[in-house]
Design a protein around this motif. Structure first.
Motif, PDB file in Angstrom:
ATOM      1  N   ASP A 161      40.243  39.227  28.977  1.00 52.71           N
ATOM      2  CA  ASP A 161      41.701  39.221  28.897  1.00 52.71           C
ATOM      3  C   ASP A 161      42.256  40.117  29.997  1.00 52.71           C
ATOM      4  OD1 ASP A 161      41.611  37.560  26.696  1.00 52.71           O
ATOM      5  OD2 ASP A 161      41.671  39.217  25.253  1.00 52.71           O
ATOM      6  N   PHE A 171      50.014  39.776  30.399  1.00 52.74           N
ATOM      7  CA  PHE A 171      48.915  38.963  29.891  1.00 52.74           C
ATOM      8  C   PHE A 171      49.191  37.475  30.122  1.00 52.74           C
ATOM      9  CE2 PHE A 171      46.820  36.886  26.130  1.00 52.74           C
ATOM     10  CZ  PHE A 171      45.518  37.018  26.599  1.00 52.74           C
ATOM     11  N   ASP A 172      50.446  37.079  29.937  1.00 54.33           N
ATOM     12  CA  ASP A 172      50.778  35.663  30.115  1.00 54.33           C
ATOM     13  C   ASP A 172      50.967  35.267  31.577  1.00 54.33           C
ATOM     14  OD1 ASP A 172      50.474  34.647  27.611  1.00 54.33           O
ATOM     15  OD2 ASP A 172      52.534  35.026  26.972  1.00 54.33           O
ATOM     16  N   ASN A 186      48.073  33.276  31.673  1.00 54.30           N
ATOM     17  CA  ASN A 186      48.051  32.122  30.775  1.00 54.30           C
ATOM     18  C   ASN A 186      49.129  31.092  31.096  1.00 54.30           C
ATOM     19  OD1 ASN A 186      45.912  33.108  29.056  1.00 54.30           O
ATOM     20  ND2 ASN A 186      47.367  34.610  28.284  1.00 54.30           N
ATOM     21  N   ARG A 215      42.170  32.865  35.902  1.00 58.84           N
ATOM     22  CA  ARG A 215      41.599  33.337  34.639  1.00 58.84           C
ATOM     23  C   ARG A 215      40.072  33.385  34.689  1.00 58.84           C
ATOM     24  NH1 ARG A 215      44.640  29.392  30.523  1.00 58.84           N
ATOM     25  NH2 ARG A 215      44.272  28.014  32.295  1.00 58.84           N
ATOM     26  N   ALA A 273      42.219  45.331  32.975  1.00 61.06           N
ATOM     27  CA  ALA A 273      41.450  44.561  31.992  1.00 61.06           C
ATOM     28  C   ALA A 273      40.447  45.488  31.298  1.00 61.06           C
ATOM     29  CB  ALA A 273      40.716  43.398  32.685  1.00 61.06           C
ATOM     30  N   PRO A 274      40.045  45.108  30.090  1.00 60.01           N
ATOM     31  CA  PRO A 274      40.641  44.087  29.234  1.00 60.01           C
ATOM     32  C   PRO A 274      42.040  44.517  28.758  1.00 60.01           C
ATOM     33  CG  PRO A 274      38.443  44.739  28.475  1.00 60.01           C
ATOM     34  CD  PRO A 274      38.878  45.759  29.470  1.00 60.01           C
ATOM     35  N   LYS A 275      42.757  43.586  28.140  1.00 56.71           N
ATOM     36  CA  LYS A 275      44.102  43.894  27.647  1.00 56.71           C
ATOM     37  C   LYS A 275      44.069  45.029  26.641  1.00 56.71           C
ATOM     38  CE  LYS A 275      47.953  41.562  25.242  1.00 56.71           C
ATOM     39  NZ  LYS A 275      47.865  42.165  23.906  1.00 56.71           N
ATOM     40  N   CYS A 289      45.426  41.362  32.426  1.00 55.26           N
ATOM     41  CA  CYS A 289      46.875  41.482  32.579  1.00 55.26           C
ATOM     42  C   CYS A 289      47.160  41.748  34.050  1.00 55.26           C
ATOM     43  CB  CYS A 289      47.423  42.631  31.735  1.00 55.26           C
ATOM     44  SG  CYS A 289      47.152  42.424  29.963  1.00 55.26           S
ATOM     45  N   SER A 338      52.534  42.399  27.243  1.00 53.76           N
ATOM     46  CA  SER A 338      52.491  41.015  26.763  1.00 53.76           C
ATOM     47  C   SER A 338      52.859  40.042  27.883  1.00 53.76           C
ATOM     48  CB  SER A 338      53.464  40.853  25.582  1.00 53.76           C
ATOM     49  OG  SER A 338      53.487  39.512  25.142  1.00 53.76           O
ATOM     50  N   ASP A 374      37.049  33.313  31.935  1.00 60.14           N
ATOM     51  CA  ASP A 374      36.766  33.079  30.516  1.00 60.14           C
ATOM     52  C   ASP A 374      36.132  34.309  29.874  1.00 60.14           C
ATOM     53  OD1 ASP A 374      37.783  30.542  30.678  1.00 60.14           O
ATOM     54  OD2 ASP A 374      35.820  29.562  30.931  1.00 60.14           O
TER      55      ASP A 374
END
Length: 652
Positions: free
Chosen positions: A518, A501-502, A505, A513, A549-551, A520, A498, A515
């Motif tokens: 997701d 991932f942020d 973000n 990032r 990736a992806p998450k 990490c 988690s 688009d």
């Protein structure tokens, strides 16, 4: 009865000996063949090596015809040396040197006089071969590279030397063998089996036909084709992104351990190590001791892992009960961990818990978590061994067992490490807290960092990274199917993922990032110093980035390290995002990142190492023979900024 025992043993032994002699001399005439060697000519038939494909069936390495001029020194008669040398474009001195070498090997057995003639050179020589007694042409196949990348993966083909011949009787003078990369590791599969033909000679040393009607002849067996786990497109793309940079990229498929890309920079076109210029080109590559194009940084370079290592610090602290997700640490833009000792931090400060500690990469948080882990036990030496065991379960600090012939184990310290450093004892957690943020005595290779991220993506397990996908007609080593479990419970990976991932973000990689994907990831930046002219000089930071990736249901885990590349999100981070998007989508939408990285050159930064006096020797050679080696050579007095020589690192 005892009187009969000794005579009986003698009679039985003598009978067995006579039976063996009868078999060797009458029934089996193999040794007779060897004894008649002076009257027999042995000719080898060399098979084609197996082809090499990528994971999608794209042909990477094929074969091309080549011709070696062989010589039997004893059979040379009435040779016009001048004409011979002019035809082959060699000097008389070269001729005499090669003949002398052939005589040392054997006056009566064939050895290579001149190797790897192309078709036109062969045709010119073949027209006049009747005039050159003692010489003949041996057809072989050389590698034909269908791509201009992946040199560190493939390795190269070279002639065997005396040491190899002594250790491996299969090989004879002039035979070819794979060196480095998959050519070396899978040599016995790729080379095939050479055939042998025996010809009878008369008393005038003329061939009179096949010996024993070909009874002992064997046919050549072509080498097996192999498919690598490499994705040719992202391998090519990774090498393009690393032009004018030094470092390594390793990408792994988490669910299988298959290596998707293995990039080292600087690199070179594998085609330059084929043909008569191979030796000259190899010498140029070998003697570049600064850029080291033959040095696979993805497998061999050991670096302080920096901030990405905080992920393991957090996982071990969770497992040991030293922290939980709600544990709060106050950061005052640094960590005061002992009297007069302060570890700087570049996060926003204030009260942090695990989640924010990850995405803001807080030194104070993870320094505290590490010290609590060590201080949990009465004896720091025991605590360090507990911590070390957890970390090593991720594949760090050891040889990983992958199917490439080179590698380094990195370094994860244990109590023995600190007994050497502090022979009088007395050390505590405050003396080794730099381990918490990937400094201190911790070193890792890029492939270990990529495997670490694959393990986190899998929430606690990994498969040994490997580069072989399939072998035609054979099974791959079963060890690559063995699941390796870490010592960390699966539940503790959820908060770590988690936080990763942020990072994209809310944290240090917000600008990276993509688009719809997701990702990490974790940035890392390490200060480094080098000795230049006897003085310690600070150089630009190393840029580090790890990601997957992806998450959910990860398809790729990656580690990127760019030497002297600056902040982790400046060069290594964009490369990781671009590689991930290229692999998952087969196209690039972040063209702004791509343009910036393709145009970014660190040649001026590397030039600072030695005052920049001359270009690499490779750069002065014709571009049609060496097309991709675009590095800068620095003053030979420079001691490069290796991880071991690094005396101070700053992690962001």
């Amino acid at each position: 009865m005892r009187k009969l025992l000794l005579p009986s043993i003698i009679i039985v032994a003598a009978s067995l000996l006579l039976i063996r002699i009868f078999y060797l001399q009458v029934i089996n005439d193999t040794f007779k063949l060897k004894s008649e060697n002076n009257a027999i000519k042995i000719q080898y038939e060399y098979p084609e090596r197996g082809y090499i494909y990528d994971r999608n069936g794209t042909l990477l390495v094929a074969n091309q015809a080549s011709y070696d001029i062989m010589v039997i020194p004893r059979d040379i008669k009435n040779l016009d040396t001048l004409e011979f040398c002019q035809l082959l474009d060699i000097t008389k001195e070269d001729f005499l040197t090669k003949i002398a070498k052939a005589k040392i090997y054997s006056p009566r057995l064939p050895s290579v006089f001149l190797s790897q003639l192309n078709k036109s050179e062969y045709a010119a020589f073949q027209e006049k071969i009747r005039k050159f007694e003692g010489f003949y042409v041996q057809k072989r196949s050389l590698r034909d590279y269908e791509v201009d990348f992946g040199a560190n993966i493939f390795g190269f083909i070279t002639q065997v030397n005396d040491k190899i011949i002594e250790k491996k009787p299969y090989y004879k003078s002039g035979d070819l063998i794979g060196r480095q990369g998959v050519e070396e590791y899978y040599e016995e599969i790729l080379r095939g089996i050479k055939g042998v033909k025996y010809f009878q000679k008369d008393k005038y040393n003329r061939e009179i036909g096949s010996y024993k009607n070909g009874k002992y002849d064997t046919i050549a067996v072509q080498g097996e084709d192999i498919n690598l786990t490499i994705d040719a497109e992202i391998q090519r793309y990774g090498e393009q992104l690393m032009i004018n940079k030094r470092g390594g990229i390793v990408a792994i498929e988490p669910k299988t351990g298959e290596i998707l890309a293995l990039v080292t920079a600087p690199s070179y076109d594998p085609g330059i190590l084929v043909g008569r210029q191979r030796s000259k080109n190899y010498t140029l590559l070998y003697h570049d001791s600064i850029a080291k194009p033959l040095y696979d940084r993805g497998l061999l370079a050991e670096y302080p892992p920096g901030s990405p290592f905080k992920l393991l610090t957090g996982l071990v602290a969770l497992q040991e009960g030293a922290i939980d997700e709600q544990t709060t640490v106050f950061c005052h833009h640094g960590f005061s961990y002992a009297r007069g000792r302060f570890m700087r931090c570049h996060c926003h400060g204030g009260a942090l818990q695990l989640h924010r500690g990850i995405y803001e990469s807080c030194n104070a948080y993870f320094g505290t978590a590490y010290m609590r882990t060590i201080n949990k036990y009465v004896k720091p030496s025991y605590a360090v061994d507990v911590w070390s065991s957890h970390v090593k379960s991720f594949g760090l600090g050891q040889f990983m067992g992958y199917d490439l012939p080179t590698g380094k184990r990195g370094s994860i310290p244990t109590s023995k490490t600190y007994k050497r450093i502090y022979p009088n004892g007395g050390w505590r957690s405050t003396a080794i807290v730099s381990n918490a943020i990937g400094q201190g005595e911790v070193l890792a290779t890029p492939i270990q960092l990529a495997n670490m991220m694959a393990t986190i993506a899998n929430q606690g397990y990994y498969y040994t990274p490997h580069i072989i996908k399939t072998i035609k007609g054979e099974k791959i080593d079963p060890k690559f199917k063995v699941k390796h479990e870490t010592t960390i419970d699966k539940k503790y990976f959820t908060p770590i993922i988690s936080g990763l991932f942020d990072v994209f973000n809310l944290g240090t990689a917000r600008g990276l990032r993509v688009d719809g994907i997701d990702i990490c990831g974790k940035t890392g930046t390490a200060e480094n110093f080098a000795k230049i002219g006897g003085k310690k000089v600070q150089l630009e930071d190393h840029s580090i980035f790890v990601a997957f990736a992806p998450k959910d249901n990860p398809k790729i885990a990656i580690a990127v390290l760019v030497e002297n590349g600056g902040f982790g999100a400046s060069i290594a981070g964009p490369i990781a995002s671009l590689m991930i998007e290229k692999y998952l989508r087969k196209k690039i939408t972040r063209t702004d990142l791509e343009k910036r990285i393709l145009e970014k050159s660190l040649r001026d930064e590397y030039a600072k190492l030695g005052g920049m006096k001359e270009a690499s020797a490779i750069e002065t050679t014709p571009k049609d023979s060496i097309r991709k080696y675009n590095e800068v050579k620095t003053n030979s007095e420079v001691k490069t900024n290796s991880a071991i020589d690094t005396t101070k690192k700053k992690i962001n």
